[in-house]
Motif scaffolding. Structure first.
Motif, PDB file in Angstrom:
ATOM      1  N   GLN A   1       0.970  -1.189   0.008  1.00 13.01           N
ATOM      2  CA  GLN A   1      -0.048   0.182   0.091  1.00 13.01           C
ATOM      3  C   GLN A   1       0.966   1.220  -0.006  1.00 13.01           C
ATOM      4  OE1 GLN A   1      -0.328  -2.665   1.851  1.00 13.01           O
ATOM      5  NE2 GLN A   1      -2.761  -3.227   1.414  1.00 13.01           N
TER       6      GLN A   1
ATOM      7  N   TYR B   1       4.390   3.140  -7.098  1.00 11.07           N
ATOM      8  CA  TYR B   1       3.683   2.191  -8.297  1.00 11.07           C
ATOM      9  C   TYR B   1       4.350   3.044  -9.250  1.00 11.07           C
ATOM     10  CZ  TYR B   1       1.285  -1.074  -5.313  1.00 11.07           C
ATOM     11  OH  TYR B   1       1.016  -2.064  -4.466  1.00 11.07           O
TER      12      TYR B   1
ATOM     13  N   ARG C   1      -5.133   5.875 -11.284  1.00  8.13           N
ATOM     14  CA  ARG C   1      -4.451   5.079 -10.267  1.00  8.13           C
ATOM     15  C   ARG C   1      -4.140   3.688 -10.536  1.00  8.13           C
ATOM     16  NH1 ARG C   1      -8.837   7.184  -5.599  1.00  8.13           N
ATOM     17  NH2 ARG C   1      -8.403   9.157  -5.760  1.00  8.13           N
TER      18      ARG C   1
ATOM     19  N   ARG D   1      -2.019  -2.361  -9.047  1.00  5.64           N
ATOM     20  CA  ARG D   1      -2.692  -1.752  -8.192  1.00  5.64           C
ATOM     21  C   ARG D   1      -3.956  -1.117  -9.186  1.00  5.64           C
ATOM     22  NH1 ARG D   1      -0.470   3.533  -5.923  1.00  5.64           N
ATOM     23  NH2 ARG D   1      -1.237   4.191  -8.072  1.00  5.64           N
ATOM     24  N   ARG D   2      -5.041  -1.222  -8.542  1.00  4.28           N
ATOM     25  CA  ARG D   2      -6.213  -0.521  -9.395  1.00  4.28           C
ATOM     26  C   ARG D   2      -7.348  -0.323  -8.373  1.00  4.28           C
ATOM     27  NH1 ARG D   2      -7.480  -3.295 -14.345  1.00  4.28           N
ATOM     28  NH2 ARG D   2      -5.577  -4.073 -14.310  1.00  4.28           N
ATOM     29  N   GLY D   3      -8.181   0.691  -8.964  1.00  5.42           N
ATOM     30  CA  GLY D   3      -9.340   0.816  -8.196  1.00  5.42           C
ATOM     31  C   GLY D   3      -9.352   2.353  -7.829  1.00  5.42           C
TER      32      GLY D   3
ATOM     33  N   TRP E   1     -12.263   1.492  -3.875  1.00  5.66           N
ATOM     34  CA  TRP E   1     -11.811   0.413  -3.280  1.00  5.66           C
ATOM     35  C   TRP E   1     -10.451  -0.202  -3.974  1.00  5.66           C
ATOM     36  CZ3 TRP E   1     -16.904   1.052  -3.891  1.00  5.66           C
ATOM     37  CH2 TRP E   1     -17.655   1.108  -2.787  1.00  5.66           C
ATOM     38  N   GLN E   2      -9.425   0.119  -3.340  1.00  5.48           N
ATOM     39  CA  GLN E   2      -7.986  -0.280  -4.043  1.00  5.48           C
ATOM     40  C   GLN E   2      -7.778  -1.808  -3.851  1.00  5.48           C
ATOM     41  OE1 GLN E   2      -5.092   2.113  -4.874  1.00  5.48           O
ATOM     42  NE2 GLN E   2      -6.808   3.039  -5.463  1.00  5.48           N
ATOM     43  N   ARG E   3      -7.544  -2.321  -4.973  1.00  6.46           N
ATOM     44  CA  ARG E   3      -7.005  -3.698  -4.959  1.00  6.46           C
ATOM     45  C   ARG E   3      -5.667  -3.733  -5.583  1.00  6.46           C
ATOM     46  NH1 ARG E   3     -10.972  -5.848  -8.751  1.00  6.46           N
ATOM     47  NH2 ARG E   3      -9.523  -5.617 -10.508  1.00  6.46           N
ATOM     48  N   HIS E   4      -4.896  -4.605  -4.873  1.00  4.76           N
ATOM     49  CA  HIS E   4      -3.272  -4.969  -5.173  1.00  4.76           C
ATOM     50  C   HIS E   4      -3.413  -6.276  -5.235  1.00  4.76           C
ATOM     51  CE1 HIS E   4      -2.123  -1.172  -3.110  1.00  4.76           C
ATOM     52  NE2 HIS E   4      -3.215  -1.221  -2.589  1.00  4.76           N
TER      53      HIS E   4
END
Length: 172
Positions: free
Chosen positions: A16, A20, A85, A98-100, A103-106
């Motif tokens: 987090q 990136y 993002r 990482r996307r979203g 709601w961040q999704r790794h």
């Protein structure tokens, strides 16, 4: 340490709070353009239907047109923000995407499980000089990682790097 023992916290590799690599700026333009073009078709159809149904009742037509335009602008903005993002990082043991927006999704792709890596380009991708990288893992037909919006030369370099890290040798 057995397989059921958790990894000690000092060995955790955080995702987090690391930097990136963003996708190409051209990808942001491509997302905005395609979203706008795809959104204009339903908005135009909806406005035409509203004109027919309302028999040119101007206040309703203006209100509906304004609402549809605002919704289209919001959709374009959210898709653009999602593309901004989108990012990735390649570490010694894995690759993380990482996307979203909200709601961040790794998503981590362990390089030890990497089976193959593909690059693809659609017509607009080729126009902008972009590629989409997909990495597939062993164990599941749905275990893959997708990273759109890479400059084509960078995507090929990343593909070669991932395959080398996974232990595949390129034979001339």
């Amino acid at each position: 340490m057995s397989l059921n023992d958790p990894i000690p916290q000092e060995q955790w590799i955080p995702t987090q709070h690391t930097l990136y690599t963003p996708v190409a700026a051209e990808y942001l333009k491509l997302v905005a353009l395609t979203t706008l073009l795809l959104g204009l078709i339903p908005v135009s159809i909806a406005l035409a239907m509203m004109m027919l149904v309302m028999a040119l009742a101007l206040p309703w037509l203006l209100t509906g047109g304004l609402l549809l335009t605002l919704l289209l602008a919001l959709w374009v903005y959210l898709r653009h923000l999602g593309a901004r993002r989108l990012g990735y990082m390649v570490r010694e043991q894995d690759m993380v995407v990482r996307r979203g927006i909200f709601w961040q999704r790794h998503t981590c792709l362990p390089l030890s499980r990497l089976q193959h890596v593909t690059l693809s380009q659609g017509p607009l991708d080729r126009f902008y000089g972009l590629s989409t990288l997909r990495g597939f893992t062993a164990g599941s037909p749905h275990a893959e990682i997708t990273l759109p919006g890479l400059p084509s030369d960078q995507a090929e370099q990343l593909r070669q790097h991932l395959m080398a890290k996974a232990g595949f040798r390129h034979e001339p």
